[in-house]
Scaffold this motif. Sequence first.
Motif, PDB file in Angstrom:
ATOM      1  N   ASP A  30      -6.777   7.974  10.289  1.00 23.10           N
ATOM      2  CA  ASP A  30      -6.818   7.765   8.836  1.00 23.10           C
ATOM      3  C   ASP A  30      -8.216   8.028   8.289  1.00 23.10           C
ATOM      4  O   ASP A  30      -8.378   8.616   7.216  1.00 23.10           O
ATOM      5  CB  ASP A  30      -6.400   6.328   8.503  1.00 23.10           C
ATOM      6  CG  ASP A  30      -4.945   6.057   8.856  1.00 23.10           C
ATOM      7  OD1 ASP A  30      -4.172   7.036   8.941  1.00 23.10           O
ATOM      8  OD2 ASP A  30      -4.597   4.883   9.062  1.00 23.10           O
TER       9      ASP A  30
ATOM     10  N   SER B 125      -5.954   3.092   3.719  1.00 26.33           N
ATOM     11  CA  SER B 125      -5.690   2.695   5.100  1.00 26.33           C
ATOM     12  C   SER B 125      -6.671   1.651   5.600  1.00 26.33           C
ATOM     13  O   SER B 125      -6.529   1.154   6.721  1.00 26.33           O
ATOM     14  CB  SER B 125      -5.740   3.929   6.018  1.00 26.33           C
ATOM     15  OG  SER B 125      -4.764   4.881   5.625  1.00 26.33           O
TER      16      SER B 125
ATOM     17  N   LEU C   5      -6.395   3.807  12.555  1.00 24.98           N
ATOM     18  CA  LEU C   5      -7.528   3.852  11.643  1.00 24.98           C
ATOM     19  C   LEU C   5      -8.441   5.042  11.908  1.00 24.98           C
ATOM     20  O   LEU C   5      -9.048   5.576  10.990  1.00 24.98           O
ATOM     21  CB  LEU C   5      -8.325   2.542  11.740  1.00 24.98           C
ATOM     22  CG  LEU C   5      -7.625   1.294  11.183  1.00 24.98           C
ATOM     23  CD1 LEU C   5      -8.524   0.076  11.332  1.00 24.98           C
ATOM     24  CD2 LEU C   5      -7.244   1.491   9.732  1.00 24.98           C
TER      25      LEU C   5
ATOM     26  N   SER D  33      -4.791  -1.333   6.238  1.00 24.71           N
ATOM     27  CA  SER D  33      -3.521  -1.104   6.924  1.00 24.71           C
ATOM     28  C   SER D  33      -3.575  -1.661   8.338  1.00 24.71           C
ATOM     29  O   SER D  33      -4.624  -1.783   8.961  1.00 24.71           O
ATOM     30  CB  SER D  33      -3.218   0.398   6.962  1.00 24.71           C
ATOM     31  OG  SER D  33      -2.032   0.652   7.652  1.00 24.71           O
TER      32      SER D  33
ATOM     33  N   THR E  37       0.824  -1.209   0.000  1.00 25.04           N
ATOM     34  CA  THR E  37       0.000   0.000   0.000  1.00 25.04           C
ATOM     35  C   THR E  37       0.853   1.252   0.000  1.00 25.04           C
ATOM     36  O   THR E  37       0.595   2.201  -0.756  1.00 25.04           O
ATOM     37  CB  THR E  37      -0.934   0.008   1.229  1.00 25.04           C
ATOM     38  OG1 THR E  37      -1.788  -1.131   1.172  1.00 25.04           O
ATOM     39  CG2 THR E  37      -1.772   1.265   1.257  1.00 25.04           C
TER      40      THR E  37
ATOM     41  N   HIS F  23      -1.401  -0.445  10.887  1.00 30.27           N
ATOM     42  CA  HIS F  23      -0.522   0.334  11.761  1.00 30.27           C
ATOM     43  C   HIS F  23      -1.246   0.923  12.972  1.00 30.27           C
ATOM     44  O   HIS F  23      -0.666   1.662  13.750  1.00 30.27           O
ATOM     45  CB  HIS F  23       0.191   1.447  10.983  1.00 30.27           C
ATOM     46  CG  HIS F  23      -0.728   2.374  10.237  1.00 30.27           C
ATOM     47  ND1 HIS F  23      -1.627   3.186  10.868  1.00 30.27           N
ATOM     48  CD2 HIS F  23      -0.873   2.598   8.912  1.00 30.27           C
ATOM     49  CE1 HIS F  23      -2.279   3.905   9.971  1.00 30.27           C
ATOM     50  NE2 HIS F  23      -1.845   3.555   8.776  1.00 30.27           N
TER      51      HIS F  23
ATOM     52  N   ASN G  86      -1.418  -4.895   2.691  1.00 30.62           N
ATOM     53  CA  ASN G  86      -0.004  -4.756   3.015  1.00 30.62           C
ATOM     54  C   ASN G  86       0.908  -5.575   2.108  1.00 30.62           C
ATOM     55  O   ASN G  86       2.095  -5.276   1.987  1.00 30.62           O
ATOM     56  CB  ASN G  86       0.251  -5.166   4.473  1.00 30.62           C
ATOM     57  CG  ASN G  86      -0.368  -4.180   5.450  1.00 30.62           C
ATOM     58  OD1 ASN G  86      -0.523  -3.013   5.131  1.00 30.62           O
ATOM     59  ND2 ASN G  86      -0.731  -4.665   6.621  1.00 30.62           N
TER      60      ASN G  86
ATOM     61  N   TYR H  55      -5.588   8.415   0.725  1.00 33.54           N
ATOM     62  CA  TYR H  55      -4.896   7.951   1.937  1.00 33.54           C
ATOM     63  C   TYR H  55      -5.870   7.232   2.871  1.00 33.54           C
ATOM     64  O   TYR H  55      -5.569   6.169   3.416  1.00 33.54           O
ATOM     65  CB  TYR H  55      -4.260   9.135   2.657  1.00 33.54           C
ATOM     66  CG  TYR H  55      -3.490   8.745   3.906  1.00 33.54           C
ATOM     67  CD1 TYR H  55      -2.168   8.344   3.828  1.00 33.54           C
ATOM     68  CD2 TYR H  55      -4.106   8.773   5.159  1.00 33.54           C
ATOM     69  CE1 TYR H  55      -1.463   7.978   4.966  1.00 33.54           C
ATOM     70  CE2 TYR H  55      -3.420   8.405   6.302  1.00 33.54           C
ATOM     71  CZ  TYR H  55      -2.095   8.011   6.197  1.00 33.54           C
ATOM     72  OH  TYR H  55      -1.413   7.646   7.326  1.00 33.54           O
TER      73      TYR H  55
END
Length: 454
Positions: free
Chosen positions: A228, A217, A225, A220, A42, A222, A417, A213
């Motif tokens: 994001d 996300s 959220l 994602s 991503t 990380h 990912n 973006y």
Amino acid sequence: MNARSWWLMMSVGLGIMLNPLNSSMVSVAIPRLQEDFRLNYTVVSWIIFSFYIASAIAQPVLGRASDLFGRRKIFLAGLLVSFLASLFAPLSPSFGWLVVFRVVQSIGTSMIVAVGMAIVRIHMTEKQATALSILSIFLSGAAAIGPFVGGLLIHWWDWHAIFLVNIPFVIASSILAWKVIPKDEASSTQGLVKNIDIPGILLFAMGLVGLLYGLLSINSSHGHLGMDAMIGLAGLLMLILFVRHELRTTTPFIPLRVFAQYPALTWVNIQFIVVNLLFYSLFFGIPSYLQLVRQISDYHTGILMLSLGLCSVAVSPIAGRWIERSGPRPALITAACLMAIGSIWLVTLNESSPVVSVCLALAAFGISNGLNSVGMQAALFQSSPKEMAGVAAGLFNTSRYMGTILSSLLIGIIMGNAFSFEGFRILGVMLTIIAIGLVLMNWRFKESTQRQVN
């Protein structure tokens, strides 16, 4: 054409090929960049997003700026910017800096494309159609061989070489342009800010980046959220404000009112977005499938991708003669059917399918791209009045970039990912659904193209 005209055409051709060449070479570099910078799929996809977003904004803006600053000056400035970006990108200390230089490179090459065709139209008074067709070969040929050149360079050197390879072309084009492109008449820069919709550009750019973006996300991991999602919603709000602003301003960046005034033109642009969404989803998806799933080298991936470009280039002149006789509709329906067949074929691929199966899907999309590149242009001419040819061409290019951006977004959301075979199978199913929708859309296209605007 005399000798000076040939040198003029060569200088412009060597310059304008940099944009499609650099947009296509990176398709083979994605796995290597992901490995070197230790990033997920991503994040690495922003190397694609950044180029197309910058091109979508820069080309129409710089086309207008050239009327004030002069086309020769913009062309030479674009070559200088491209040279600096190509020189410093390989020295990037981080992926973030690489994206920055990629944006700079996009702006530089967009400066060249924005005025290159205009320079030929203005300064070549004989056999102009022949000259423009030759320049089109520079554009389509560079896009066609981009993955092959990228695979070759990465195999023998590394991803850094896909930037450094631009330098000889930039130098050659600069020397020729300095000698053969006539100097611009003195021009005034007054009114530049007034004629360029700066608020609209900022809202469009920030809104698009924010929304992309936020959407990327979704898969994602990380752990941010909430933030994001807020960025994504802020981007959506900016795009809503952008639409509101464009409908009210007298000098819009994207003239949205045209869509309401000319429904046939709107229909053509919608189809062009879908066509590019399909084509570039395969264009960026197949190299990652070959390298990450099938473990095929960069070099051999580039060779396989060459079948896509060669089919596209070979079919274009045949498509031109067909469309002159029968109009754009039969060619566009055939192209949509080929995209549907190619997408279905992708779904049948597995982790041990013969590479010839991949080539068949690439050939189907390559032939369809050759048909679409000519057919969509013909449909554009049919659906837009002569007095707004420039506006229609600008909207057409914007639609092209929106399709490429959406293709990268689709791949990024599906893959998350890491690029995987399961994700690739889902991508094939999604492309099949979209392609079947495109076939149905082209049956409706008959009614639109019959409403030719005189």
